[in-house]
Structures are given as C-alpha cells and as structure tokens.
Design a protein around this motif. Structure first.
Motif, mmCIF file in Angstrom:
data_model
loop_
_atom_site.group_PDB
_atom_site.id
_atom_site.type_symbol
_atom_site.label_atom_id
_atom_site.label_comp_id
_atom_site.label_asym_id
_atom_site.label_seq_id
_atom_site.Cartn_x
_atom_site.Cartn_y
_atom_site.Cartn_z
ATOM 1 N N SER A 1 53.183 40.546 -69.120
ATOM 2 C CA SER A 1 51.726 40.626 -69.145
ATOM 3 C C SER A 1 51.186 40.993 -70.527
ATOM 4 O O SER A 1 50.014 40.824 -70.793
ATOM 5 N N ARG A 2 52.061 41.529 -71.383
ATOM 6 C CA ARG A 2 51.604 41.966 -72.700
ATOM 7 C C ARG A 2 51.817 40.864 -73.736
ATOM 8 O O ARG A 2 52.661 40.973 -74.625
ATOM 9 N N CYS B 1 49.491 35.138 -63.491
ATOM 10 C CA CYS B 1 50.494 35.439 -62.464
ATOM 11 C C CYS B 1 49.875 35.503 -61.069
ATOM 12 O O CYS B 1 50.551 35.235 -60.077
ATOM 13 N N TYR B 2 48.613 35.890 -60.993
ATOM 14 C CA TYR B 2 47.989 36.141 -59.695
ATOM 15 C C TYR B 2 46.773 35.232 -59.509
ATOM 16 O O TYR B 2 46.554 34.299 -60.271
ATOM 17 N N SER B 3 45.984 35.529 -58.513
ATOM 18 C CA SER B 3 44.822 34.717 -58.145
ATOM 19 C C SER B 3 43.794 34.651 -59.281
ATOM 20 O O SER B 3 43.533 35.645 -59.966
ATOM 21 N N LEU C 1 49.178 37.594 -67.438
ATOM 22 C CA LEU C 1 49.756 36.287 -67.732
ATOM 23 C C LEU C 1 51.270 36.301 -67.605
ATOM 24 O O LEU C 1 51.933 37.269 -67.970
ATOM 25 N N CYS C 2 51.808 35.192 -67.092
ATOM 26 C CA CYS C 2 53.258 35.050 -66.941
ATOM 27 C C CYS C 2 53.824 33.988 -67.883
ATOM 28 O O CYS C 2 54.944 33.524 -67.703
ATOM 29 N N GLY C 3 53.071 33.568 -68.841
ATOM 30 C CA GLY C 3 53.537 32.580 -69.803
ATOM 31 C C GLY C 3 52.707 32.645 -71.061
ATOM 32 O O GLY C 3 51.649 33.280 -71.096
ATOM 33 N N THR D 1 38.857 35.989 -68.271
ATOM 34 C CA THR D 1 40.181 35.486 -68.664
ATOM 35 C C THR D 1 41.013 36.583 -69.319
ATOM 36 O O THR D 1 42.217 36.684 -69.094
ATOM 37 N N SER D 2 40.376 37.410 -70.134
ATOM 38 C CA SER D 2 41.102 38.470 -70.839
ATOM 39 C C SER D 2 41.630 39.542 -69.889
ATOM 40 O O SER D 2 42.512 40.315 -70.261
#
Length: 309
Positions: A5-6, A186-188, A166-168, A161-162
């Motif tokens: 996520s970072r 990663c989520y909804s 995130l997973c990518g 968005t911020s």
C-alpha cells in the motif's frame, strides 16, 4: 498488505514497445509541442494587442488557448523526458498532479465551450440585450466558472484516489490517468466510480446545453442572409472545435474504461494521446483561419515583425 500500500513511484508501461524509435518520437513530439505553443501564443498575443478584439467571444477564446497551454504542460515535458530515459517512472505526488492538470484542463475546455455557446446564443438570438447581458462582471464570472468547477471536480477525484490502498504500481499508459490508478486498488472503488459517473453526467449536461443553444441559433439564423453569414463566421468554428474535442475526449474516457489490452501498443498510445494532441493544435488553427479579425491581426503582426527585422 502494508508493504504493497505504500507506493511511492509508479511505472508507466505505455512506452515499452516503442523505444527503438524513441529519438524519432522525441523529435516529432518536440515539434508538435512547440507548434502547440506557437499557435496558441500567437492567437493570445493577437487578441491582446488589438483593442477591437477585446470582446467576450475573443476573451473566451483566449481562455481556451490558455487552458491548452496549461493542459499540455502537464503532459509533454514529462513525456519527452521519458522518451530519452531508460526508466519510465513517476512519483506518487507527481502522478496525482498530472491527473489533476490534464483532466481539469479537459473539463475546463468543455466549460469554456459551453460559455462560448451561451455567448453566441445571446449575440445572435438576443442582439439588443447583448451588451447589457455580457457585461465585464458577467465575463469574469463565466471565466471563474470555467476554471473553478473543473478544478473542484478533479480535486475531489484525486482526493478519493489518493485514499485508496494500492496493490500494484504499473500504469499501462503513457501518463497518469485516474481510472488507471483506481484499477490498481486492493479494495472496493465504489465511491470513485460514483463520483466519476456524476462528473460525466454533469458535463454531458454541458453538452445538452450547447446543443439546445445551437438549435435556437440555427432557427434564428435561417430567417435572414445576414444571420446565416454570422452563423458561418462565428458559430461554425465553435461547432468544429466542439466536435473535435468531444470526439477526442470520448475516445480517452471509453478506451480507459472499456478498451481491450489485445490492441497493439501503438494503437493504444494513439487513442490515449488523441485529446492531448488534436484539440490543442486544431483549436487555434480553426479560429485563426476562420475568424476574419484574428486572421487579419495575425497577418498584420507577422508582416510588422518582418518589416522591423
């Protein structure tokens, strides 16, 4: 999950398949960007230097040109740097800024075109009330609207968005785009989708207002030869610019959301660049060539420069 996520840096993968031609692409991009600067600055300077052009229609055209310079500045310098760099990355903060600049510029274009349609409606359908309606105060309010509404809309999208985990970190485009970042979540992303569709609906409403104003314009202009001439001189450029920009923006919106990754990379890049390439070049050319007063002022300034040189 904390590690993924970072994300501090995004990778832009849109150039991966075209790097063997990067020097040719850099030359063409630099030529295109300088042409955009020259065309828009020429129109701006022509209007600013002639008091006869200090009218609402030309002031709104100035706003369109300023916005083109603002929006393209958010893409072209970074893109040219990437063409010469072996690594195509952008910082998280830089990505959010690029999203804000490019898409607030796109919405500002739409708002400006809406205001220009309103200006032409008042000028042709209500000519006796034009000067009392389009006062300096009203012009300032229209320009503030053109900038404030898009900036608030995109700022809200960027803020949402911020906040995503995130997973990518790989964005499959040439530049940062909001939907491309949202797809990495990663989520909804329901809130982002809802706000995104609300903004699309609001600006579709702008398009409806433009269409309604032009229906009234066409009805009024059909009644006389003078009306037809005024429509062709001042309204046709606006119609061409509107169609050009709307088609380019729809390409980007629908391709970003529903485009297939099976398309060749070069075609995907073209679709991604369409609204950053075509409108900023064609808009000043269309107005500069079709509006007689601007064309005369450009020619006058050109020959004056040659004479004094």
């Amino acid at each position: 999950m904390d590690n993924v996520s970072r994300i501090l840096v995004f990778t832009l993968s849109g150039l991966n398949g075209t790097m063997e031609n990067r020097y040719m692409l850099f030359s063409l991009t630099a030529l295109c960007y300088h042409f955009i600067l020259i065309c828009n600055i020429t129109v701006l300077f022509s209007i600013a230097s002639d008091k006869e052009l200090h009218e609402p229609m030309y002031i709104f055209l100035c706003n369109l040109c300023i916005n083109a310079l603002y929006g393209t500045a958010g893409f072209y310098p970074k893109f040219m740097y990437d063409l010469l760099s072996p690594f195509h990355v952008i910082s998280y903060a830089g990505c959010m800024i690029q999203i804000f600049v490019i898409y607030s510029s796109a919405l500002c274009d739409f708002s400006t075109l809406t205001v220009m349609a309103y200006d032409r409606y008042v000028a042709i359908c209500r000519p006796l009330q034009y000067h009392s309606e389009m006062t300096n105060q009203k012009i300032v309010k229209c320009i503030v609207f053109c900038w404030l509404a898009p900036c608030l809309c995109i700022a809200l999208l960027v803020l949402l968005t911020s906040r995503l985990t995130l997973c990518g970190s790989i964005i499959e485009k040439l530049y940062c785009e909001n939907w491309a970042v949202v797809k990495l979540a990663c989520y909804s992303t329901t809130a982002n989708n809802v706000i995104g569709y609300i903004i699309i609906i609001v600006y579709f409403g702008h398009a409806v207002l433009i269409v309604c104003s032009y229906i009234q314009l066409i009805k009024t202009c059909r009644k006389s030869k003078e009306g037809k001439y005024r429509f062709m001189q001042t309204c046709m450029p606006h119609v061409l610019v509107l169609l050009n920009f709307t088609a380019a923006l729809l390409f980007d919106v629908f391709y970003s959301r529903y485009g297939s990754t099976s398309f060749p990379q070069s075609l995907r890049n073209f679709l991604a660049l369409n609204f950053l390439f075509v409108p900023p070049i064609l808009n000043p050319l269309i107005y500069g060539l079709t509006l007689t007063k601007i064309r005369r002022q450009v020619i006058r300034l050109f020959f004056r420069k040659i004479y004094f040189a």
